[in-house]
Structure formats: C-alpha cells, structure tokens
Design an enzyme around this catalytic site. Structure first.
Site, PDB file in Angstrom:
ATOM      1  N   ILE A   1       0.814  -1.218   0.000  1.00 60.36           N
ATOM      2  CA  ILE A   1       0.000   0.000   0.000  1.00 60.36           C
ATOM      3  C   ILE A   1       0.848   1.268   0.000  1.00 60.36           C
ATOM      4  O   ILE A   1       0.396   2.346  -0.384  1.00 60.36           O
ATOM      5  CB  ILE A   1      -0.950  -0.008   1.223  1.00 60.36           C
ATOM      6  CG1 ILE A   1      -2.054   1.047   1.065  1.00 60.36           C
ATOM      7  CG2 ILE A   1      -0.172   0.160   2.532  1.00 60.36           C
ATOM      8  CD1 ILE A   1      -3.186   0.899   2.057  1.00 60.36           C
ATOM      9  N   LYS A   2       2.106   1.137   0.409  1.00 61.92           N
ATOM     10  CA  LYS A   2       2.979   2.309   0.527  1.00 61.92           C
ATOM     11  C   LYS A   2       3.343   2.942  -0.812  1.00 61.92           C
ATOM     12  O   LYS A   2       3.887   4.048  -0.843  1.00 61.92           O
ATOM     13  CB  LYS A   2       4.246   1.922   1.290  1.00 61.92           C
ATOM     14  CG  LYS A   2       4.021   1.554   2.746  1.00 61.92           C
ATOM     15  CD  LYS A   2       3.647   2.752   3.583  1.00 61.92           C
ATOM     16  CE  LYS A   2       3.637   2.420   5.063  1.00 61.92           C
ATOM     17  NZ  LYS A   2       3.406   3.606   5.903  1.00 61.92           N
ATOM     18  N   CYS A   3       3.061   2.248  -1.914  1.00 57.10           N
ATOM     19  CA  CYS A   3       3.300   2.874  -3.222  1.00 57.10           C
ATOM     20  C   CYS A   3       2.470   4.144  -3.364  1.00 57.10           C
ATOM     21  O   CYS A   3       2.913   5.131  -3.975  1.00 57.10           O
ATOM     22  CB  CYS A   3       2.956   1.905  -4.347  1.00 57.10           C
ATOM     23  SG  CYS A   3       4.155   0.578  -4.576  1.00 57.10           S
TER      24      CYS A   3
ATOM     25  N   SER B   1       4.082   6.936  -1.350  1.00 59.05           N
ATOM     26  CA  SER B   1       5.384   7.245  -1.958  1.00 59.05           C
ATOM     27  C   SER B   1       5.210   8.176  -3.149  1.00 59.05           C
ATOM     28  O   SER B   1       5.902   9.197  -3.275  1.00 59.05           O
ATOM     29  CB  SER B   1       6.075   5.953  -2.410  1.00 59.05           C
ATOM     30  OG  SER B   1       6.420   5.142  -1.309  1.00 59.05           O
TER      31      SER B   1
END
Length: 321
Positions: A48-50, A53
């Site tokens: 999910i951090k995409c 980012s």
C-alpha cells in the site's frame, strides 16, 4: 491495417499505482455480514505504501522542495522504501534508505533491485522479525545523520501530511466507488497512520455513520491508551508503541487488538481459503474485521472494508510462528 485502433499502454510503473481490486472474503468468513479486502499487494512495489510514496514525492517536486534528479532519503520498515524505490527509479532520483536489520532482508533485496541503496542498521533491543520503537529510532538516527551529510531530500513519512493525503485522495474514494457507497466500517493497522487517517477522513466525510477502527497488536496499544507490555510482535511496519504524529483521533470510533497467533492464523486462512499470499498485518486486519463483525456492534448485514497491506513474499521463513 486501416483506421484507428485504441491501445491501453501505461506510460510507466507509476500508472500501476492504485486502483487495486476490492475482493469479498466470502470463503474465509461466511457471515453474518461481509468482509471486503482491498488488494494493496498488487501495487508495483507490492504494498500500500506505493500510494503515499508517489504522492509525497509528487508534492515535494511540485513545491520545489525536491529538485529534478536530486537525491532522496527515507527511514523505512521496508514497504515505504520499496514504494519510493519504484517512484524514484521512474523519476530518476537517487534513493538511499535506512532500515532496521530486524526487518525482513527480502525488503532490502527488493529495494536494491530497483536501484536504491539500503543501509541496514543494527537492532537495539528487538530480534529478527520483531522490530521495536527503539530499533526504528536507531534507523532514524542513521538516516538523519546521512541527510545532514548529503543534503538529500528527507521524505519523513511519519510527519509528512502528504502521507495521509495520498489515501484521502485515492484509497478512500476507490473504496467508496467500489462498494457502491456502502461502507459500514473500515479497519486498519497503524504504522505511520497515513492509511487509517486519510481513508477514514474521506469515508466519514461521505457518511459520518461509517465506523472506523484502529487495529493494534496485543500488548502494544498506545492509541487505546494502554501501557506497552509487548513491544516485540510480528506486525512489521505497525504497532510501534507510540501514537503517530499524523494520527487523528477524530476519525476513530474504537480500537481492536490482535495477537501474533491470531494474525498468523488469519494470514494462513487468507492463503488457504482465498488464494492470496499476504503479510502479517493483512492477517491482523482480517482477524480484526472478524472480531468486529462478531462483536454485535454493527448491523448483522454490515460490510466491513479493510486492506491487504503487502505481499507475503516480503517476509522470511524464520518469522513463522
């Protein structure tokens, strides 16, 4: 061949971020009620951090704080680093990441395969697969030292408003659309609090009756107001034993606790019943969704939405219970 033929070609990996499917876990949980899971492991960085980012880097570039081609540095438990590695590879920013040695080595391999440099910092008190707040602080100290030495742009996910905004502008709207505007509750683990804060904010703006619950590891529940009795747990990237700076209590209706054993049990069930190989926080989210549905706090036909944060491929075999 005559005439115009429509194509569907993405310009870069950045266009693969977001718009993940929402899948019903009707085999794992047969009711009453329903669990709907957002497949965030399908992002190009496998988490999910995409989303955050891309948004944090874009906002820094638009403001001029990050110049074209300038170096970027971040402190990570792995997933944010992998997401940043995707974004920085495409946008041509040299990327350095500091990460505790307690986090899975697979994450370092992933980041470096995308051209980033990963500095693995020795643990202070944790063990491999179990990272404490002190371990994170050690990685942070190393990162800040490198920022001072190099002048790199520091992403600062734990204090960056754009982290939560990423989910307000993407994750929340996607869930709202995919459910046909029907969300009874949203549950999510908390690391930086970006996912929970941004998504909950959006959902509550659409419908103030949506119930939003924080998921915390048993024994590390500062948001609930408990003393930290178990700083070592399996939920990498969450439950650091502190209340994150970007967390906002106004969007929370309650908390749910999950043991390591429950997280592992549901992580395995997700694979065996739903055919998806995910990480420990995903297992914790599903365990919490089941608990909430069985608590009687929601209508019997309630739809509970949660997120599958990352791929199980980001973890080591030695972390198994």
């Amino acid at each position: 061949m005559n005439g115009y033929v429509e194509t569907d070609i993405k310009e870069s990996a950045l266009e693969l971020i977001g718009n993940t499917p929402l899948v019903a876990f009707d085999r794992l949980y047969t009711g009453p009620g329903r669990i709907l899971a957002k497949c965030e492991f399908m992002n190009p960085g496998a988490s999910i951090k995409c989303r955050s980012s891309l948004h944090m880097i874009n906002m820094a570039r638009e403001s001029g704080e990050l110049k074209p081609g300038a170096p970027v540095l971040e402190v990570t438990s792995g997933n944010q680093g992998c997401g940043l590695a995707v974004v920085c590879a495409v946008l041509n920013h040299p990327l350095t990441l500091t990460m505790s040695k307690g986090n899975s080595v697979q994450r370092a391999v992933h980041m470096e395969a995308l051209g980033a440099t990963c500095v693995r910092v020795p643990q202070v008190e944790g063990t491999y697969g179990n990272v404490t707040l002190a371990d994170v602080k050690a990685a942070e100290a190393e990162g800040l030292k490198m920022v001072e030495e190099t002048g790199a742009f520091y992403v600062n996910q734990f204090n960056n408003k754009s982290n939560a905004d990423a989910h307000y502008y993407s994750t929340g709207p996607e869930i709202w659309k995919q459910t046909g505007h029907r969300v009874d509750a949203f549950v999510a683990t908390v690391g930086t609090a970006g996912t929970f804060t941004g998504t909950s904010r959006f959902l509550k703006e659409k419908n103030p009756e949506v119930q939003c619950y924080v998921v915390e590891p048993e024994g590390s529940q500062p948001i609930r107001g408990c003393d930290i009795t178990k700083p070592l747990h399996l939920l990498q990237g969450s439950g650091y034993g502190c209340i994150p700076n970007i967390f906002q209590f106004e969007y929370m209706d309650g908390t749910l606790s999950v043991t390591d054993e429950e997280a592992v049990h549901y992580k395995n069930l997700i694979g065996q019943k739903e055919g998806l190989y995910v990480g420990y926080t995903s297992g914790a989210n599903i365990a919490a969704a089941v608990k909430l549905l069985e608590s009687g706090k929601l209508p019997k036909d309630a739809w509970v939405v949660t997120v599958l944060n990352d791929s199980g491929l980001k973890y080591s075999a030695t972390e198994k219970m």
